[in-house]
Each structure stands twice: as C-alpha cells, then as structure tokens.
Scaffold this motif. Structure first.
Motif, mmCIF file in Angstrom:
data_model
loop_
_atom_site.group_PDB
_atom_site.id
_atom_site.type_symbol
_atom_site.label_atom_id
_atom_site.label_comp_id
_atom_site.label_asym_id
_atom_site.label_seq_id
_atom_site.Cartn_x
_atom_site.Cartn_y
_atom_site.Cartn_z
ATOM 1 N N TYR A 74 -10.972 -3.753 -52.532
ATOM 2 C CA TYR A 74 -11.636 -3.677 -53.838
ATOM 3 C C TYR A 74 -11.969 -5.070 -54.369
ATOM 4 O O TYR A 74 -11.125 -5.965 -54.410
ATOM 5 C CB TYR A 74 -10.740 -2.935 -54.833
ATOM 6 C CG TYR A 74 -10.276 -1.598 -54.317
ATOM 7 C CD1 TYR A 74 -11.194 -0.598 -53.999
ATOM 8 C CD2 TYR A 74 -8.931 -1.348 -54.116
ATOM 9 C CE1 TYR A 74 -10.778 0.630 -53.509
ATOM 10 C CE2 TYR A 74 -8.499 -0.117 -53.626
ATOM 11 C CZ TYR A 74 -9.423 0.872 -53.320
ATOM 12 O OH TYR A 74 -9.007 2.069 -52.824
ATOM 13 N N ARG A 85 -14.059 9.950 -60.282
ATOM 14 C CA ARG A 85 -14.831 8.946 -59.526
ATOM 15 C C ARG A 85 -13.967 8.121 -58.569
ATOM 16 O O ARG A 85 -14.476 7.637 -57.558
ATOM 17 C CB ARG A 85 -15.506 7.983 -60.512
ATOM 18 C CG ARG A 85 -16.386 8.648 -61.553
ATOM 19 C CD ARG A 85 -17.809 8.815 -61.097
ATOM 20 N NE ARG A 85 -18.621 9.431 -62.143
ATOM 21 C CZ ARG A 85 -19.303 10.554 -62.007
ATOM 22 N NH1 ARG A 85 -19.309 11.194 -60.852
ATOM 23 N NH2 ARG A 85 -20.014 11.046 -63.001
ATOM 24 N N THR A 86 -12.674 7.945 -58.899
ATOM 25 C CA THR A 86 -11.874 6.982 -58.128
ATOM 26 C C THR A 86 -10.612 7.567 -57.496
ATOM 27 O O THR A 86 -9.902 6.858 -56.797
ATOM 28 C CB THR A 86 -11.457 5.794 -59.019
ATOM 29 O OG1 THR A 86 -10.587 6.254 -60.059
ATOM 30 C CG2 THR A 86 -12.667 5.114 -59.628
ATOM 31 N N GLN A 118 -17.221 4.042 -56.639
ATOM 32 C CA GLN A 118 -16.347 2.937 -56.235
ATOM 33 C C GLN A 118 -16.394 1.828 -57.290
ATOM 34 O O GLN A 118 -17.466 1.425 -57.727
ATOM 35 C CB GLN A 118 -16.818 2.377 -54.894
ATOM 36 C CG GLN A 118 -16.054 1.136 -54.440
ATOM 37 C CD GLN A 118 -16.659 0.520 -53.185
ATOM 38 O OE1 GLN A 118 -17.086 1.222 -52.285
ATOM 39 N NE2 GLN A 118 -16.695 -0.813 -53.134
ATOM 40 N N PRO A 119 -15.237 1.323 -57.739
ATOM 41 C CA PRO A 119 -15.263 0.234 -58.724
ATOM 42 C C PRO A 119 -15.912 -1.020 -58.146
ATOM 43 O O PRO A 119 -15.526 -1.493 -57.064
ATOM 44 C CB PRO A 119 -13.784 -0.003 -59.022
ATOM 45 C CG PRO A 119 -13.115 1.289 -58.668
ATOM 46 C CD PRO A 119 -13.881 1.806 -57.479
ATOM 47 N N LEU A 131 -15.841 9.515 -51.567
ATOM 48 C CA LEU A 131 -14.467 9.084 -51.760
ATOM 49 C C LEU A 131 -13.543 9.931 -50.879
ATOM 50 O O LEU A 131 -13.743 11.136 -50.713
ATOM 51 C CB LEU A 131 -14.095 9.246 -53.235
ATOM 52 C CG LEU A 131 -12.639 8.967 -53.633
ATOM 53 C CD1 LEU A 131 -12.219 7.561 -53.264
ATOM 54 C CD2 LEU A 131 -12.457 9.220 -55.121
ATOM 55 N N PRO A 162 -18.166 1.637 -62.298
ATOM 56 C CA PRO A 162 -18.368 2.353 -61.041
ATOM 57 C C PRO A 162 -19.732 2.086 -60.417
ATOM 58 O O PRO A 162 -20.730 1.863 -61.123
ATOM 59 C CB PRO A 162 -18.263 3.817 -61.472
ATOM 60 C CG PRO A 162 -18.810 3.816 -62.869
ATOM 61 C CD PRO A 162 -18.427 2.488 -63.468
ATOM 62 N N TRP A 164 -4.634 4.493 -55.503
ATOM 63 C CA TRP A 164 -6.076 4.496 -55.713
ATOM 64 C C TRP A 164 -6.517 3.193 -56.369
ATOM 65 O O TRP A 164 -5.680 2.362 -56.742
ATOM 66 C CB TRP A 164 -6.464 5.724 -56.539
ATOM 67 C CG TRP A 164 -6.099 7.005 -55.843
ATOM 68 C CD1 TRP A 164 -5.050 7.822 -56.119
ATOM 69 C CD2 TRP A 164 -6.751 7.567 -54.700
ATOM 70 N NE1 TRP A 164 -5.018 8.883 -55.225
ATOM 71 C CE2 TRP A 164 -6.039 8.754 -54.346
ATOM 72 C CE3 TRP A 164 -7.866 7.197 -53.934
ATOM 73 C CZ2 TRP A 164 -6.414 9.569 -53.274
ATOM 74 C CZ3 TRP A 164 -8.237 8.008 -52.871
ATOM 75 C CH2 TRP A 164 -7.521 9.175 -52.548
ATOM 76 N N PRO A 165 -7.825 2.966 -56.524
ATOM 77 C CA PRO A 165 -8.291 1.662 -57.006
ATOM 78 C C PRO A 165 -7.678 1.208 -58.320
ATOM 79 O O PRO A 165 -7.433 0.009 -58.503
ATOM 80 C CB PRO A 165 -9.807 1.880 -57.153
ATOM 81 C CG PRO A 165 -10.140 2.959 -56.196
ATOM 82 C CD PRO A 165 -8.947 3.850 -56.145
ATOM 83 N N ASP A 184 -13.095 8.796 -64.881
ATOM 84 C CA ASP A 184 -12.597 7.816 -63.916
ATOM 85 C C ASP A 184 -11.795 8.494 -62.805
ATOM 86 O O ASP A 184 -11.877 8.103 -61.641
ATOM 87 C CB ASP A 184 -11.691 6.791 -64.609
ATOM 88 C CG ASP A 184 -12.438 5.806 -65.487
ATOM 89 O OD1 ASP A 184 -13.653 5.630 -65.286
ATOM 90 O OD2 ASP A 184 -11.802 5.219 -66.386
#
Length: 726
Positions: free
Chosen positions: A95, A276-277, A106-107, A344, A39, A248-249, A273
């Motif tokens: 991405y 965060r995503t 964000q990855p 996000l 991330p 999502w990612p 995770d």
C-alpha cells in the motif's frame, strides 16, 4: 461438572451494555490525529498524476500520504499453511508503495488531519489521473477460465470415489442442477477501526481484529521490526464473522500514517470503506448432480463449484466440504475450481464454503425427494452413512439421525402435506422445508497460564479474541470446573498479544482450542499442588499455599518462546495429519423452516424456525444458543436479501452500504427455537465441537425448500427475491 453447561450471563455484559467497554476507535491518546482513505476508481492500471493541493489546503490537514512520499513498507509474507500467521494477509499489495492499482477501491492516498471531519473533507478533494489497463471483473463471464484448485492439509481439493458420471448416466432417476450464490459483504456492528501509536520503533495497535497474534506477526514483517516490539490489543470486538481475521489496508495504513507523522493515528472505516477495502464472500456457481434408485438409494453424487479470488490475494473456499461426508453415495465426484479476477480479495465469511455449499447440496436433495415422491427427511435417512463415504474413516461423533428425529417431533413435521401449494393460512401460501447443517471441527494450539492465589481466586491468561460470543465466560466456566472453584472466583485476561498466544477466532475452533490449553494448565496446576501438599500438608489449595508460604501457584500450557512456538506449530500439524487419518470431526444439525408467501406479490416471510444441533458439549447454554441463532439470522439474510452488486463492466461495488445492501432486521426474523443434543465428542477437548458457524449452514436451503413447498417454484439462484417468484 457443576458450572459447565449452565446459562450464565456474560462476564463482559455490564461494561458493554453501559458503554464502559472501549473498542478500537475509542482509545484516547495525547495529540491523536485522524486518518481517512482515498480509494481508486479504476480496477486495474497505474496512477499518472495525483492532485493533492486542495486537500492539503484544508484547515487541520497534517499530511497527505501517497506513493510519492509514504514511508517504506516491507512486502507481505508469502502465504503458506506451514506458517499459519501468513494466512492473515488480506492482499499482497504494498500500500502506497507504487503507482499500481489492483482493484476499484484500493487506497491510493491517506489524509491525516487534526479531526476526522477535516480528514474526510480533504480525502474527498484528492483526485487522480490514471492509465487504465484491461481488467477482468465479470465473474459469470470468467467461468470458462476457472481452474481446479490445489488441495492442502487444511483444505482438500478434488475427491473421487468410483465413476460418478457413468453412474449418473445409468441411474433410474437422475438430476443435474445448477445453483448460484452472489457475493456477500460483512456488516459487523463495529466497522473496522485501528488506533496506532509508535514509541520509537515500538508499535502499539488497538484494532478490531479476530486474529491478534497473527496481526502482530504480520505488522512486524511489514514494518521490519521484531514481533516483540509490536503489541496488538483487542479486548472488545464488535462482531467479526471472518471479516476481521485478515489484515486489510486500514490497519496497515493507520500504522504507516502514525510512523510518517510521529503522531498517534486513528483510522475508523465508514461502511462504504468496509466494502471497498475489506474482502467479502466469493460468489459461486455450483453443479450438483444426483443419481438414485427408485427407492431413494444414491448411486451418484457430483458436486463441483467455481468461485473467485483476487489477483492480489484471497483463499479458495471449501464449497464441497460437506458433500464428502453427508451422504452414502456409491459413486462420488467433487471438484472446486477458482478464477482470479481484478477485484479485492475474497475472505472468510461465517462458514466459508459450507454456508453456500450446503445451499446447493441440500436444495438438490430436496429436489430429488420430490422427484422420487419421498419425504425429504426419509430420503436423507436412507442415505445416512455409518462411516465416512469417501474413505471409510470413522465419524468421531455423528448424531444427525437423532437431530432429525427430535426436530421432526418438535416442529410438527408430520402435519406437513407434501404437495406444493397445498397448505394455506388465509391468503398466505404456507411451506415447510428442512436441510442438514454441517461444519468441520478444528482444534489449534493455544498457550494458557492459570494462577491460583491463596485467597482462592483464579486468573486465566490467554490472548484469545472476544467478538461477542462469550469466550471469556466459557473459559471461566471451564477453569472453575477443572479446579473445583466457584465461577465467581475465576477471572480471565484476554485480547492482548502480550498474553500467551492464542489462535485466531475462526473455523469455530477458538473455544475448543483454548479449552485444551486451560485443561492442560489446570491439570499441571493440580499436580503441582498435590506435590506441594505431600511436602507441607494441607487439604485445600488455600491451606496448601499458606503452609508453603506462597501467594499463588501457577502452571502453563505451551510456550511463547521462539522454540516453543515452532514446536507448537509442528505438534499442531502432526496432530492434525494424524487425526485426519483416523477420524472425521464435525458439528451438525437439522434446520426446520416454515414460510408464508403472498401469492400475488411474492413476499416471503419466514414464520417459524427450529434448529436441532449436535455441537458436542455445550459450555454455556445461553451463549451457545445466541451463537446459533445469530448464524440462522445471517443465513436468512443470505437466503432472502443479501447480495453485493458488482458492476460487470467496471468492477465497482454499486451498493456499498446498508442503505442498499439489505441485511435482515428484527421484523424479518421469526421466533427461532434452538435445541442441543449436548453429547460430548470424546476426541475433542471437553467434547466441544464448535457452535460459531454450523448455525448458518443449511439455512438457505431450508428456506428455498420451504418456498418451493409453498409455491411450487424452485429458486436456484440466491437471494430469493420477489421477481423470482412472480
């Protein structure tokens, strides 16, 4: 109907409770590799350098994918209500396609390794240097920058009747109140996970999704392949609540990693995770202003809200939705405003809009009842409308009076002393509160096939999603009654994009939507059998098919051809607009809460709960009650403990995990009694209004109102924690 309404056990209960059910992260493939995300640690800016050498040196690492070496990914489709599958885009970010960073978390890299442990070890070793850019991440500070959101056929914007501000100023009794709710995050039993496999240019994805068909369309766009070459499977999903509607990612990057490495890849998110995503519920700032006569007739109702989206995605929420319909005020003004932040994207979370909107509205109604020295139920009944307050449309179905009458009797509301701090149980302060539950009812297009075999068994096929609510059980009950066969004779296939198209499991619409398709297909099947009987004879489906020398008869509702899908979308929009001009459709109910509060510590314990709901026809009494109880439990978390803590300086989530984000546990939950009025809505398939989301609405307000009754303290900022009562 002999099967519909019965409290039957779930058809998938045994495989789930014995561990035989395979979820998205449990599908084995030869050569399966594992992926982990890296991330970003800034909210906005660019990556100047990525240090991946140490990660690549970890034994078992296959690849470290970054924007410098990742395969090409097509842009996300533009979001439009005219193409519903476009709504699945969690964000608009490409991405690993550029060096840009749009939110903290964000990855910025994906590590692929032979084992999950190696992937996570290596991911922790990837370091990045950044050129940060100015970012706005403080929701409270951005309130002044909010702008009114635009409306659309699915989500109306501003609404006005009369001059509410003038009526408020002239009202004999007036309140002008501010309420806030924090961000919330999903914590489904099964965290998001994806297993992705490429066979040439054909992609198979096992995913924890509640939007199978939309995921398929989105993946086809992002990887530049025909939708027919994408297969999404999700026969078992361990909870969704809206968090698994969008893509999502993790899903995109699992498929990207599989394409880059030529290996099947599994990417299972950790709890951190997910925070965060995967988007969560937006925070809100709400104003509710009420004007009334001395006898409690509402002359003015103002409800406005400010919520947030991300700069890279997110949809506005219908915070004032229930305020269009619940109270017969002479003058009404409603407005929803949004502010984009460098965070996000927000996303749907059980009853988006109404769950937080009912908190503010129903708490304000309780405050007005106290100001008028009126019983809060009596105040609601004096303002219960006969037609929709905004435009005079008819209610397709509305039984709030009945819900309150039944609930007050069963709960013992007459025993309540209205004076705050007047009721005790030993040292505990006791309070009782009520609130109205409300959620609009939807129906989308669903394609279904039904096959009746000569041996009397029935196969129903539809690619709908099962997240634990008992969807397959309910549809089997519907088909059994429609065809006059035993429940045990019906088998339902679902959870696969290769099956006939279903809408996503959202908006409490799936049961009614699929039921409409099942009923249509069963009707066609019965007409086909009747025509066959006239030619060959026979008085039962089995004898008709045997005399016709056929192994089975089959009928379909809808079509999965390109033309069929387009025409189905057109019919849906036309039907939606037509019905919106005629009716207001909604599930509703009355929430009754009893709390005990420790006067010295501020500890709040919910000691008793009753919910009486008008959800139309109850297809399965057991699974419907479970749905509603689950919503109430989630609402108790919203009321008393849940809060995503975002650092207003950096945009970083500070409590990204269950250790510090407090969801209710068993010890927090009282006995919850759920009751249905079980009266069908004649304008919905089989009379079904939907049960998935109405259960959470009104819960936080009922708790807040009960806490005020117990303590005399008003808490207008969720959650209701100890410090706010001391």
């Amino acid at each position: 109907m002999t099967v519909i309404g019965r409290p039957l056990d779930r058809v998938d209960g045994r495989v789930k409770t014995t561990g035989a059910a395979r979820f998205a992260a449990e599908h084995p493939y030869p050569g399966l590799a594992h992926a982990a995300l890296v991330p970003a640690t800034i909210s906005r800016g660019r990556i100047t350098t990525l240090h991946t050498g140490e990660a690549s040196a970890v034994p078992g690492v296959i690849a470290v994918l970054t924007h410098l070496n990742a395969p090409e990914l097509k842009p996300a489709p533009k979001v439009t209500p005219l193409r519903l599958s476009s709504l699945v885009s969690g964000t608009s970010v490409g991405y690993l396609q550029t060096d840009e960073v749009h939110w903290d978390g964000q990855p910025i890299a994906v590590v692929v390794a032979e084992t999950s442990a190696a992937a996570r070890e290596a991911a922790a070793l990837v370091r990045a240097d950044y050129a940060p850019a100015p970012a706005m991440v403080d929701f409270a500070a951005a309130e002044a920058d909010a702008r009114p959101q635009r409306g659309n056929p699915l989500m109306p914007g501003e609404a006005k009747k009369g001059d509410a501000e003038a009526a408020l100023a002239a009202a004999p009794v007036a309140l002008d109140l501010r309420y806030t709710t924090p961000p919330h995050h999903h914590n489904a039993l099964e965290p998001h996970a994806t297993t992705a496999v490429w066979d040439g240019d054909r992609l198979t994805v096992h995913d924890a999704t509640q939007a199978i068909d939309w995921f398929r369309a989105h993946l086809a766009v992002r990887f530049g392949i025909p939708a027919a070459d994408v297969r999404v499977l999700a026969p078992f999903v361990g909870g969704g609540f809206g968090g698994k509607v969008s893509i999502w990612p993790g899903t995109i990057l699992a498929a990207l990693a599989a394409r880059a490495t030529g290996r099947p890849v599994r990417l299972a998110l950790t709890r951190e995770d997910v925070y965060r995503t995967v988007g969560g519920r937006t925070p809100s700032i709400q104003r509710v202003a009420l004007g009334a006569t001395r006898d409690g007739k509402l002359t003015a109702l103002v409800h406005t809200s400010v919520t947030r989206t991300g700069r890279v995605g997110g949809l506005p929420e219908q915070v004032t939705s229930q305020s269009r319909h619940l109270y017969d005020a002479e003058n009404i003004f409603l407005r929803q405003s949004i502010v984009p932040l460098d965070l996000l994207s927000n996303t749907s979370m059980r009853a988006p809009g109404e769950s937080i909107g009912t908190f503010a509205l129903e708490a304000a109604i309780d405050e007005l009842a106290c100001e008028l020295d009126l019983d809060p139920i009596e105040l609601r009944m004096r303002n219960e409308p006969a037609v929709n307050p905004m435009d005079g449309k008819k209610f397709a179905h509305r039984m709030l009076r009945e819900a309150y009458a039944v609930g007050a009797e069963r709960f013992g509301w007459h025993e309540r002393d209205p004076r705050p701090r007047s009721m005790r149980d030993g040292r505990w302060l006791v309070g009782m509160g009520v609130a109205s539950a409300y959620h609009p009812s939807w129906r989308f297009a669903a394609n279904v096939t039904v096959r009746l075999s000569a041996d009397g068994t029935v196969l129903v096929r539809c690619g709908f999603q099962e997240m634990g609510m008992g969807g397959a059980t309910a549809q089997a009950q519907i088909a059994a009654d429609a065809l006059g066969v035993p429940f045990e004779a019906v088998r339902v296939e679902y959870g696969d994009s290769a099956l006939p198209m279903s809408p996503n499991a959202g908006g409490s619409a799936q049961t009614a939507s699929v039921a409409g398709g099942v009923l249509e297909a069963c009707g066609r099947l019965k007409r086909s059998l009747a025509a066959m009987a006239r030619r060959t004879g026979g008085d039962t489906p089995e004898t008709i098919l045997r005399r016709a020398n056929l192994p089975y008869a089959e009928a379909a509702a809808g079509s999965d051809t390109r033309f069929g899908r387009i025409s189905g979308q057109v019919r849906f929009m036309a039907n939606l607009l037509r019905e919106q001009r005629r009716w207001v459709k909604a599930a509703s109910g009355a929430q009754f809460c009893e709390v005990r509060v420790d006067p010295d510590t501020g500890e709040v314990r919910v000691s008793r709960w009753l919910g009486v709901f008008d959800i139309g026809t109850v297809v399965n009494a057991k699974t419907a009650a479970s749905q509603l109880r689950g919503g109430i439990v989630m609402g108790l978390g919203m009321a008393l403990s849940e809060e995503t803590l975002v650092d207003p300086r950096t945009g970083r989530i500070m409590n990204a995990g269950l250790a510090e984000y407090h969801v209710p546990v068993h010890a927090d939950i009282p006995p919850i009694e759920v009751s249905f009025l079980d009266d069908p809505d004649p304008t919905m398939p089989l009379g079904i209004l939907g049960a998935g989301e109405v259960g959470i609405t009104g819960v936080a307000a009922a708790v807040a109102n009960a806490v005020h009754h117990a303590t005399g303290t008003r808490v207008r900022d969720l959650p209701i924690t100890l410090d706010k009562l001391l």
